[in-house]
Design an enzyme around this catalytic site. Structure first.
Site, short mmCIF file in Angstrom:
data_model
loop_
_atom_site.label_atom_id
_atom_site.label_comp_id
_atom_site.label_asym_id
_atom_site.label_seq_id
_atom_site.Cartn_x
_atom_site.Cartn_y
_atom_site.Cartn_z
N LYS A 9 37.98 40.48 35.97
CA LYS A 9 38.71 40.54 34.70
C LYS A 9 38.49 39.28 33.88
CE LYS A 9 42.85 41.01 36.49
NZ LYS A 9 42.59 41.01 37.93
N ARG A 167 47.62 40.12 47.86
CA ARG A 167 47.42 40.38 46.43
C ARG A 167 46.83 41.78 46.20
NH1 ARG A 167 43.77 35.67 44.94
NH2 ARG A 167 43.84 36.42 42.79
P1 AMP Z 1 45.30 35.91 38.29
O1 AMP Z 1 44.59 34.65 37.97
O2 AMP Z 1 45.31 36.89 37.14
O3 AMP Z 1 44.80 36.55 39.58
O4 AMP Z 1 46.84 35.55 38.54
C1 AMP Z 1 47.22 34.65 39.55
C2 AMP Z 1 48.68 34.86 39.93
O5 AMP Z 1 49.50 34.64 38.77
C3 AMP Z 1 49.04 36.26 40.40
O6 AMP Z 1 48.75 36.48 41.77
C4 AMP Z 1 50.53 36.29 40.11
O7 AMP Z 1 51.27 35.53 41.08
C5 AMP Z 1 50.61 35.53 38.79
N1 AMP Z 1 50.46 36.46 37.65
C6 AMP Z 1 49.44 36.52 36.74
N2 AMP Z 1 49.63 37.49 35.86
C7 AMP Z 1 50.80 38.09 36.19
C8 AMP Z 1 51.55 39.18 35.68
N3 AMP Z 1 51.13 39.89 34.61
N4 AMP Z 1 52.73 39.50 36.29
C9 AMP Z 1 53.17 38.81 37.34
N5 AMP Z 1 52.52 37.79 37.91
C10 AMP Z 1 51.33 37.43 37.33
#
Ligand code: AMP
Length: 215
Positions: A9, A167
């Site tokens: 993403k 995750r």
């Molecule tokens: P990412 O870098 O998008 O994988 O996000 C890392 C972490 O941030 C996730 O595992 C969640 O703990 C938190 N996070 C990011 N986006 C969201 C979201 N839309 N809702 C809830 N937690 C989020």
């Protein structure tokens, strides 16, 4: 951008933002920036992120609303990693409806779980310039050193294997229902996320251009 952790993403959102002149908004990046600056929001998010859980919807939605209030988003934006739950998707629809707007397209990058585990546990990131590498498929020229800026590469704490499995489980339980949510609204664009980075970008860019011609 919809997809499991490791689906690409962030990489694809950055390329699409560039191709279409849009602002790239990553909720994960915003949480990480708050975490490293030790803000109250960062402190609130940390325990969830460390466990591989989602940050609660009220905290996340408030943060996104705040970000969407900034002037730069007027030219259009790509949300990367948001929404991740049905209540977040509904909140986003309400926020956009208030501005006579809507989600034009939800791009879903589909990648099998086994590939995701390999991608995430091999991921290396540059804490200084944000460049991404993979220990096996895209290593830096000098092990552990960023090609772009020379900083020491790190493993994201939530990319350790146990957290990665958590995750992925969270994705299947809480986020995967959004695929149907956007399909039912005629907004879903499904892409095979297993191809090369260039192939995925090429597919999504041409599909989006085709969609906008039909709008
Ligand atoms: P990412 O870098 O998008 O994988 O996000 C890392 C972490 O941030 C996730 O595992 C969640 O703990 C938190 N996070 C990011 N986006 C969201 C979201 N839309 N809702 C809830 N937690 C989020």
């Amino acid at each position: 951008m919809l997809g499991a952790p490791g689906a690409g993403k962030g990489t694809q959102a950055a390329r699409l933002a560039e191709a279409f002149g849009l602002v790239h908004i990553s909720t994960g990046d915003i949480f990480r920036a708050n975490l490293s600056q030790g803000t109250p929001l960062g402190r609130k998010a940390q325990e969830y992120m460390d466990r591989g859980d989602l940050v609660p919807d009220d905290v996340t939605v408030a943060m996104v609303k705040d970000r969407l209030g900034a002037a730069d988003v007027a030219r259009g934006f790509i949300l990367d990693g948001f929404p991740r739950t049905l209540p977040q998707a509904e909140a986003l629809d309400r926020v956009l409806a208030e501005r006579d707007s809507r989600v034009d397209c939800a791009v879903y990058l589909k990648v099998p779980d086994a590939v995701l585990v390999d991608r995430l546990t091999g991921r290396r990131v540059c804490p200084s310039c944000g460049a991404n590498y993979h220990a096996r498929s895209h290593p830096p020229k000098r092990e552990g050193v960023c090609d772009v800026c020379g900083a020491a590469l790190t493993v994201r704490p939530d990319d350790r294997e146990a957290t990665v499995k958590k995750r992925l489980a969270v994705f299947h339980q809480s986020t995967a229902p959004l695929i149907d949510y956007y399909r039912d609204r005629g907004a879903l664009l499904k892409a095979d996320g297993e191809g090369s980075v260039d192939a995925v970008t090429g597919f999504v860019v041409s599909a989006l251009k085709q969609r906008s011609r039909h709008d």
